[in-house]
Write a protein that holds these residues in place. Sequence first.
Motif, mmCIF file in Angstrom:
data_model
loop_
_atom_site.group_PDB
_atom_site.id
_atom_site.type_symbol
_atom_site.label_atom_id
_atom_site.label_comp_id
_atom_site.label_asym_id
_atom_site.label_seq_id
_atom_site.Cartn_x
_atom_site.Cartn_y
_atom_site.Cartn_z
ATOM 1 N N MET A 2 33.932 46.721 22.015
ATOM 2 C CA MET A 2 34.461 45.893 20.918
ATOM 3 C C MET A 2 34.361 46.629 19.582
ATOM 4 O O MET A 2 35.238 46.480 18.723
ATOM 5 C CB MET A 2 33.720 44.553 20.871
ATOM 6 C CG MET A 2 34.096 43.621 21.999
ATOM 7 S SD MET A 2 33.078 42.127 22.117
ATOM 8 C CE MET A 2 33.111 41.489 20.480
ATOM 9 N N ALA A 3 33.329 47.412 19.394
ATOM 10 C CA ALA A 3 33.202 48.194 18.158
ATOM 11 C C ALA A 3 34.299 49.253 18.079
ATOM 12 O O ALA A 3 34.849 49.506 17.003
ATOM 13 C CB ALA A 3 31.826 48.845 18.095
ATOM 14 N N ILE A 4 34.650 49.852 19.206
ATOM 15 C CA ILE A 4 35.737 50.831 19.223
ATOM 16 C C ILE A 4 37.063 50.151 18.907
ATOM 17 O O ILE A 4 37.863 50.663 18.118
ATOM 18 C CB ILE A 4 35.780 51.548 20.587
ATOM 19 C CG1 ILE A 4 34.539 52.416 20.755
ATOM 20 C CG2 ILE A 4 37.042 52.382 20.729
ATOM 21 C CD1 ILE A 4 34.375 52.995 22.136
ATOM 22 N N ILE A 5 37.315 48.992 19.491
ATOM 23 C CA ILE A 5 38.542 48.246 19.216
ATOM 24 C C ILE A 5 38.608 47.849 17.745
ATOM 25 O O ILE A 5 39.659 47.949 17.096
ATOM 26 C CB ILE A 5 38.631 47.002 20.130
ATOM 27 C CG1 ILE A 5 38.707 47.411 21.592
ATOM 28 C CG2 ILE A 5 39.810 46.118 19.746
ATOM 29 C CD1 ILE A 5 39.955 48.190 21.952
ATOM 30 N N LEU A 55 30.359 60.129 11.069
ATOM 31 C CA LEU A 55 29.515 58.937 11.179
ATOM 32 C C LEU A 55 29.853 58.133 12.423
ATOM 33 O O LEU A 55 28.947 57.629 13.109
ATOM 34 C CB LEU A 55 29.657 58.077 9.930
ATOM 35 C CG LEU A 55 29.010 58.636 8.673
ATOM 36 C CD1 LEU A 55 29.337 57.757 7.481
ATOM 37 C CD2 LEU A 55 27.511 58.746 8.852
ATOM 38 N N ILE A 56 31.130 58.011 12.719
ATOM 39 C CA ILE A 56 31.518 57.278 13.934
ATOM 40 C C ILE A 56 30.998 58.005 15.166
ATOM 41 O O ILE A 56 30.492 57.376 16.104
ATOM 42 C CB ILE A 56 33.047 57.105 13.979
ATOM 43 C CG1 ILE A 56 33.475 56.099 12.908
ATOM 44 C CG2 ILE A 56 33.507 56.635 15.346
ATOM 45 C CD1 ILE A 56 34.952 56.003 12.723
ATOM 46 N N PHE A 57 31.099 59.324 15.170
ATOM 47 C CA PHE A 57 30.586 60.093 16.305
ATOM 48 C C PHE A 57 29.085 59.861 16.473
ATOM 49 O O PHE A 57 28.602 59.636 17.586
ATOM 50 C CB PHE A 57 30.860 61.582 16.109
ATOM 51 C CG PHE A 57 30.201 62.436 17.138
ATOM 52 C CD1 PHE A 57 30.715 62.514 18.420
ATOM 53 C CD2 PHE A 57 29.054 63.147 16.833
ATOM 54 C CE1 PHE A 57 30.105 63.292 19.382
ATOM 55 C CE2 PHE A 57 28.440 63.930 17.790
ATOM 56 C CZ PHE A 57 28.969 63.998 19.062
ATOM 57 N N ILE A 58 28.343 59.893 15.383
ATOM 58 C CA ILE A 58 26.890 59.704 15.471
ATOM 59 C C ILE A 58 26.551 58.315 15.974
ATOM 60 O O ILE A 58 25.678 58.142 16.832
ATOM 61 C CB ILE A 58 26.237 59.983 14.106
ATOM 62 C CG1 ILE A 58 26.295 61.476 13.802
ATOM 63 C CG2 ILE A 58 24.798 59.492 14.077
ATOM 64 C CD1 ILE A 58 25.874 61.831 12.408
#
Length: 149
Positions: A128-131, A88-91
């Motif tokens: 910011m979403a990755i952090i 899901l994170i990859f998508i």
Amino acid sequence: MSETALNPASTFLHMAAPPDPELVADGFILSLFLLLGVLFAVAPLVACYLLSPRSRNPHIGAIYECGMVAFGQATSSRFGVFYYVYALIFIVFEVDVLYLFPIARIYRQGVGLAGFMEVVIFCVILFMAIIYAWKKGVWIWEREALSLR
């Protein structure tokens, strides 16, 4: 009196313009694409219903992962959701990055400082979403939960 005054419906018949052949062709193509889209969505469901075997096998509800038969404690336990979280994170990030390709294509036409700032804000929000995911521990792979003790 004239004929139009006696029959008001005849005025509407004379006022209607013939349909534009190009517009009719575009409507036909659009309806054809919609019909094919519905057909491609429904056809696999109907084919699965018609072609699937009807016999009930006791192994149908068995737990498996990657096509391998479960053994040990795995036959009575469930698998973690770590694979699905990564998928899901990859998508999510893949779709976000795909927005940058049209922007890069249009950027050559001179979008100016406002366009550049929009791209920078988009990249900052993505970063910011990755952090945030990193701080929540999403990137940590918990081997203990996956072991088959």
